[in-house]
Scaffold this motif. Structure first.
Motif, PDB file in Angstrom:
ATOM      1  N   TYR A  62     -12.485  -0.159  -1.013  1.00 37.60           N
ATOM      2  CA  TYR A  62     -11.418  -0.031  -2.003  1.00 37.60           C
ATOM      3  C   TYR A  62     -11.993  -0.360  -3.378  1.00 37.60           C
ATOM      4  O   TYR A  62     -12.780  -1.293  -3.522  1.00 37.60           O
ATOM      5  CB  TYR A  62     -10.248  -0.963  -1.686  1.00 37.60           C
ATOM      6  CG  TYR A  62      -9.368  -0.426  -0.588  1.00 37.60           C
ATOM      7  CD1 TYR A  62      -8.172   0.212  -0.888  1.00 37.60           C
ATOM      8  CD2 TYR A  62      -9.728  -0.551   0.745  1.00 37.60           C
ATOM      9  CE1 TYR A  62      -7.360   0.720   0.108  1.00 37.60           C
ATOM     10  CE2 TYR A  62      -8.930  -0.045   1.753  1.00 37.60           C
ATOM     11  CZ  TYR A  62      -7.747   0.588   1.427  1.00 37.60           C
ATOM     12  OH  TYR A  62      -6.951   1.093   2.417  1.00 37.60           O
ATOM     13  N   TYR A  89      -5.983  -1.234  -6.431  1.00 34.94           N
ATOM     14  CA  TYR A  89      -7.164  -0.707  -5.749  1.00 34.94           C
ATOM     15  C   TYR A  89      -6.837   0.637  -5.106  1.00 34.94           C
ATOM     16  O   TYR A  89      -5.722   0.850  -4.636  1.00 34.94           O
ATOM     17  CB  TYR A  89      -7.646  -1.682  -4.668  1.00 34.94           C
ATOM     18  CG  TYR A  89      -8.051  -3.011  -5.251  1.00 34.94           C
ATOM     19  CD1 TYR A  89      -9.320  -3.187  -5.782  1.00 34.94           C
ATOM     20  CD2 TYR A  89      -7.154  -4.065  -5.307  1.00 34.94           C
ATOM     21  CE1 TYR A  89      -9.685  -4.397  -6.351  1.00 34.94           C
ATOM     22  CE2 TYR A  89      -7.512  -5.272  -5.874  1.00 34.94           C
ATOM     23  CZ  TYR A  89      -8.778  -5.432  -6.389  1.00 34.94           C
ATOM     24  OH  TYR A  89      -9.138  -6.618  -6.957  1.00 34.94           O
ATOM     25  N   PRO A  93      -8.644   3.961  -2.506  1.00 31.46           N
ATOM     26  CA  PRO A  93      -9.683   4.162  -1.494  1.00 31.46           C
ATOM     27  C   PRO A  93     -10.794   5.136  -1.910  1.00 31.46           C
ATOM     28  O   PRO A  93     -11.565   5.568  -1.068  1.00 31.46           O
ATOM     29  CB  PRO A  93      -8.888   4.714  -0.307  1.00 31.46           C
ATOM     30  CG  PRO A  93      -7.744   5.423  -0.920  1.00 31.46           C
ATOM     31  CD  PRO A  93      -7.391   4.635  -2.146  1.00 31.46           C
ATOM     32  N   GLN A 147       0.857  -1.179   0.000  1.00 26.89           N
ATOM     33  CA  GLN A 147       0.000   0.000   0.000  1.00 26.89           C
ATOM     34  C   GLN A 147       0.899   1.236   0.000  1.00 26.89           C
ATOM     35  O   GLN A 147       1.776   1.382   0.848  1.00 26.89           O
ATOM     36  CB  GLN A 147      -0.927   0.033   1.208  1.00 26.89           C
ATOM     37  CG  GLN A 147      -1.906   1.189   1.136  1.00 26.89           C
ATOM     38  CD  GLN A 147      -3.056   1.036   2.108  1.00 26.89           C
ATOM     39  OE1 GLN A 147      -3.116   0.081   2.877  1.00 26.89           O
ATOM     40  NE2 GLN A 147      -3.972   1.966   2.079  1.00 26.89           N
TER      41      GLN A 147
END
Length: 169
Positions: A115, A79, A81, A50
């Motif tokens: 996500y 992905y 947020p 991340q």
């Protein structure tokens, strides 16, 4: 720039693994900025990172999805947020530039626990090799929607993935 055909297949609901969420994945450690995971449901392993801006990137092997026992095949998932313009289960053409090679094909939209993004499964050998030594991947190169994703030293994490997969099979 070399253009390479990259066919993708969908595998609904098995790729997302956000570190803070209660998912059925088993952590197998951390290598640099990458978490290493095993998914007992699929028999596959993956690495996840991340970024500071919230982008979650996963790469790995999912043997039951790929239909092959070759570790150099793999999947890529990205992905974010915030909502994206690709809807869950929607297929959309996407390109990934890895060094001088551009892969093109379909990605499948997905949303999990806040996500949003998508995933693609490669059916081309050496996919993991192509990405292992890179620091940056460009998504949708040569378009006005192009953006770069910081990979930050994936090679050690992918080496751990390759070591883990046979041990878990």
């Amino acid at each position: 720039m070399k253009l390479t055909s990259f066919a993708y297949t969908a595998a609904i609901g098995v790729l997302v693994a956000m570190p803070a969420l209660a998912q059925p994945f088993e952590s197998k450690g951390v290598v640099g900025d990458w978490g290493v995971f095993f998914n007992a449901a699929t028999g596959g392993c993956f690495v996840e990172r991340q970024t500071e801006d919230g982008v979650v990137m996963q790469m790995g092997t999912q043997a039951d999805m790929l239909g092959v026992e070759e570790q150099n095949y793999g999947f890529l998932a990205v992905y974010v947020p915030i909502p994206t313009d690709i809807q869950p289960d929607e297929k959309r053409h996407v390109q990934f530039q890895l060094g001088e090679t551009v892969y093109g094909g379909d990605a499948v939209g997905a949303e999990r626990d806040g996500y949003f993004g998508g995933y693609a499964v490669a059916n081309r050998a050496k996919f993991i090799d192509d990405i292992a030594n890179l620091q940056t991947m460009t998504v949708n190169p040569e378009t006005d929607r192009a953006y770069d994703i910081d990979l930050t030293a994936p090679q050690p994490a992918l080496e751990a993935l390759r070591a883990l997969q046979p041990a878990m099979s």
